[in-house]
Design an enzyme around this catalytic site. Structure first.
Site: not given
Length: 302
Positions: A16, A207, A209, A240
């Site tokens: 990721d 998870h 950000h 992202c």
């Protein structure tokens, strides 16, 4: 405030964290990154992705990465598998865990893969069945669980519905992912409380950000809701593509520093991770975005 005595950190930087880098990163660097993370004590590393090179060119060398790494006994090496072809590649590469994903946002699902949430998850049924038959761990990820770039707020019931569907597929672990980093502590607590009514908290992960700088607060809120698995990325690697100004995943160094301060055991060596963050940042030509990483490195240099 009751917190878990121990948390599992899933390190996602090799997959990721690196997948959106524009310049191709040499396979040897990816292998070394995974090996360094293994040596630092991570119990679970998201090492590669078996997706079409057409869609994610950076991850085209997944098989080579998996072949090249030195596997640490007890560490789970995970790979992303969007379809049966990807799963077959993952199986050949001896992945310990395969990861499937579905959005909690109907608008996101329609805009990105042109189908409903229910249809998107149904597409994973062959992958889930194959994983179970092969005895491979299966993890399901719920993207846009705390907000969507297209529809804005995502109803909590939608997140719970996707969690139920992933559970029905046989997922061993389910990620609640704040894909664009808009979540706040109160909302995280509400979402986690709702999800853990249908999924055992020990099988739920967070998870986050750090787009709005809320990740550490959100992790703490999730811990208060009984969550003890979190995804992090060394040096805060990753971005992202759906959120302008998104700074990517929460930095592993920042999370480890917080856990140390809380007296929560991770089994991961913070000093080693600071070194890894500085090393990978220099190799890909950018500065680490970890505040704790920068501060601890500066303290050492003083």
């Amino acid at each position: 405030m009751s917190l878990p005595a121990k948390v599992k950190i899933v390190e996602v930087s090799p997959r990721d964290g690196l997948q959106n880098e524009k310049d191709f990163i040499a396979t040897g660097i990816k292998v070394e990154l995974v090996d360094r993370l293994s040596a630092a004590g991570f119990p679970n590393i998201e090492a590669a992705s078996f997706v079409s090179p057409k869609w994610v060119p950076q991850m085209a060398d997944g098989a080579e990465v998996m072949q090249g790494i030195r596997r640490r006994p007890g560490t789970i090496y995970s790979v992303l598998t969007p379809n049966l072809r990807g799963f077959e590649g993952a199986l050949a590469a001896k992945a310990d865990e395969v990861v499937i994903f579905g959005a909690a946002s109907e608008a996101f699902s329609q805009r990105n893969i042109n189908c409903t949430i229910a249809e998107s998850i149904a597409r994973f049924e062959p992958v889930a069945a194959a994983a179970k038959q092969a005895g491979v761990r299966l993890r399901g990820s719920i993207s846009c669980a705390l907000g969507c770039p297209y529809q804005g707020e995502v109803p909590i019931e939608s997140v719970v519905d996707v969690a139920r569907r992933l559970l029905a597929l046989g997922c061993d672990e389910i990620d609640v992912a704040d894909t664009i980093g808009v979540g706040t502590a109160t909302r995280v607590r509400q979402v986690m409380d709702a999800v853990t009514k249908v999924v055992d908290p020990s099988r739920v992960s967070g998870h986050f950000h750090d787009t709005y700088g809320q990740s550490l607060a959100n992790i703490l809120a999730a811990m208060e809701a009984g969550i003890s698995i979190f995804h992090t990325s060394v040096a805060g690697l990753g971005g992202c593509p759906y959120a302008k100004g998104a700074t990517g995943n929460v930095a592993t160094e920042d999370v480890l520093y917080m856990m140390d301060g809380l007296g929560v055991n991770t089994g991961v060596d913070l000093n080693e991770v600071v070194d890894i963050g500085m090393w990978i940042s220099s190799r890909i030509g950018r500065k680490t975005s970890s505040r704790a990483g920068n501060a601890l490195a500066a303290r050492r240099a003083a």
